[in-house]
Enzyme design. Structure first.
Site, PDB file in Angstrom:
ATOM      1  N   GLN A 112       0.650  -1.364  -0.096  1.00  9.30           N
ATOM      2  CA  GLN A 112      -0.043  -0.077  -0.091  1.00  9.30           C
ATOM      3  C   GLN A 112       0.861   1.140   0.111  1.00  9.30           C
ATOM      4  OE1 GLN A 112      -3.124   0.012   3.038  1.00  9.30           O
ATOM      5  NE2 GLN A 112      -3.819   1.812   2.327  1.00  9.30           N
ATOM      6  N   GLN A 115       1.799   6.488   3.831  1.00 14.39           N
ATOM      7  CA  GLN A 115       1.507   8.041   3.893  1.00 14.39           C
ATOM      8  C   GLN A 115       2.687   8.622   4.588  1.00 14.39           C
ATOM      9  OE1 GLN A 115      -1.960   7.977   6.270  1.00 14.39           O
ATOM     10  NE2 GLN A 115      -3.165   8.437   4.483  1.00 14.39           N
ATOM     11  N   ARG A 176       0.893  12.884   9.362  1.00 13.47           N
ATOM     12  CA  ARG A 176       0.073  11.916   8.697  1.00 13.47           C
ATOM     13  C   ARG A 176      -0.961  11.365   9.818  1.00 13.47           C
ATOM     14  NH1 ARG A 176       2.745   5.951   8.366  1.00 13.47           N
ATOM     15  NH2 ARG A 176       3.639   5.727  10.345  1.00 13.47           N
ATOM     16  N   ASN A 192      -5.677 -15.335  -3.936  1.00 11.69           N
ATOM     17  CA  ASN A 192      -6.074 -16.618  -4.694  1.00 11.69           C
ATOM     18  C   ASN A 192      -7.377 -16.696  -4.682  1.00 11.69           C
ATOM     19  OD1 ASN A 192      -6.971 -18.502  -2.501  1.00 11.69           O
ATOM     20  ND2 ASN A 192      -4.816 -18.100  -1.711  1.00 11.69           N
ATOM     21  N   ARG A 194      -9.651 -19.335  -3.670  1.00 11.72           N
ATOM     22  CA  ARG A 194     -10.263 -19.558  -2.516  1.00 11.72           C
ATOM     23  C   ARG A 194     -10.506 -18.253  -1.725  1.00 11.72           C
ATOM     24  NH1 ARG A 194      -8.184 -23.995   2.087  1.00 11.72           N
ATOM     25  NH2 ARG A 194     -10.340 -24.588   2.621  1.00 11.72           N
ATOM     26  N   HIS A 198     -13.776 -16.187  -0.206  1.00 14.05           N
ATOM     27  CA  HIS A 198     -14.241 -15.906   1.290  1.00 14.05           C
ATOM     28  C   HIS A 198     -14.585 -14.420   1.544  1.00 14.05           C
ATOM     29  CE1 HIS A 198     -14.081 -16.106   5.743  1.00 14.05           C
ATOM     30  NE2 HIS A 198     -13.311 -14.993   5.628  1.00 14.05           N
ATOM     31  N   ARG A 203     -17.837  -9.970   2.496  1.00 16.03           N
ATOM     32  CA  ARG A 203     -18.025  -8.430   2.507  1.00 16.03           C
ATOM     33  C   ARG A 203     -19.047  -8.018   1.168  1.00 16.03           C
ATOM     34  NH1 ARG A 203     -15.172  -6.271   6.650  1.00 16.03           N
ATOM     35  NH2 ARG A 203     -13.402  -7.144   7.318  1.00 16.03           N
TER      36      ARG A 203
END
Length: 252
Positions: A112, A115, A176, A192, A194, A198, A203
């Site tokens: 990611q 910051q 930050r 992956n 699987r 999930h 979600r």
């Protein structure tokens, strides 16, 4: 309202020539299903390795690829799906969203935007969907003030040419800490099939989290475009709030 953006860097691939070399060495043969994608072939082959169930005898009963994978899922043998992986970039999403995303650790890898090292003075914010009237005004005023404060600390830090690298790092960290969860970020994800299943199951249909649903829909379209059979028990459903969701069709 801008939608989350997804950029696919890699998809499941299948080297049929290497499989044929393996089958030849083992004195085996295999009739692959026509129309199956590389990711779907990959999952089937890995599943057949477990029982060495390769055959070119079409008179014998054998499952075509989609039925074979459906049977794996129904029986809960989803470990084979872990061989199919995607790497993609999510952009235009909030830090609030990625705080939830990175809780999915098994089968996921993340990189990611930092910051601490990246100057966020010109960062955009991602407003929650559905902000109305007084709440919207308060939200916009609050985020604007915190980002202004961040910019001022960065300006003061950059203006001081005498500070060393570690002191600058500390001051950037202080800056930050002011940034709201709504600040836009970017994240690279490898996952992956699987683990994606999930994620979508958990979600994809959260009514109260529209950003999560938007990303889930984008991921659903990505994976089903490459390997529909691995996600055949999921579907996009329209919701009364105007935002689609990803629904998991469970066996009755």
């Amino acid at each position: 309202m801008a939608q989350p953006r997804i950029y696919v860097l890699s998809r499941p691939s299948f080297e049929n020539s290497e499989l044929q070399r393996f089958l030849q060495d083992r004195e085996l043969a295999w009739v692959e299903s026509s129309g199956a994608s590389e990711g779907e072939h990959l999952v089937e082959v890995c599943g057949r390795i477990c029982y060495m169930s390769f055959s070119d005898d079409t008179s014998k009963m054998r499952y075509p690829n989609d039925v074979y994978i459906e049977n794996l899922v129904k029986k809960g043998h989803e470990s084979v799906l872990e061989h199919a992986n995607w790497t993609f970039i999510l952009d235009g999403i909030s830090r609030a969203f990625t705080h939830q995303l990175v809780r999915h650790r098994i089968g996921f890898s993340f990189s990611q935007l930092s910051q601490q090292y990246h100057d966020e003075s010109k960062a955009n914010v991602v407003p929650p969907e559905g902000l109305q009237s007084e709440v919207k005004e308060l939200w916009e005023a609050s985020t604007s003030e915190t980002i202004k404060a961040y910019r001022r600390i960065v300006e003061l830090t950059d203006a001081n040419k005498a500070i060393d690298l570690e002191t600058k790092r500390r001051l950037r960290s202080e800056a930050r800490s002011l940034l709201p969860n709504a600040v836009e970020t970017v994240i690279a994800v490898t996952a992956n099939a699987r683990s994606i299943r999930h994620f979508l199951n958990l979600r994809g249909s959260l009514i109260g989290d529209i950003e999560m649903r938007q990303v889930s829909v984008a991921i659903y379209h990505m994976v089903t475009g490459d390997a529909r059979a691995l996600f055949s028990d999921f579907e996009i459903v329209d919701h009364s709030d105007g935002y689609p969701l990803v629904s998991h069709r469970r066996e009755s």
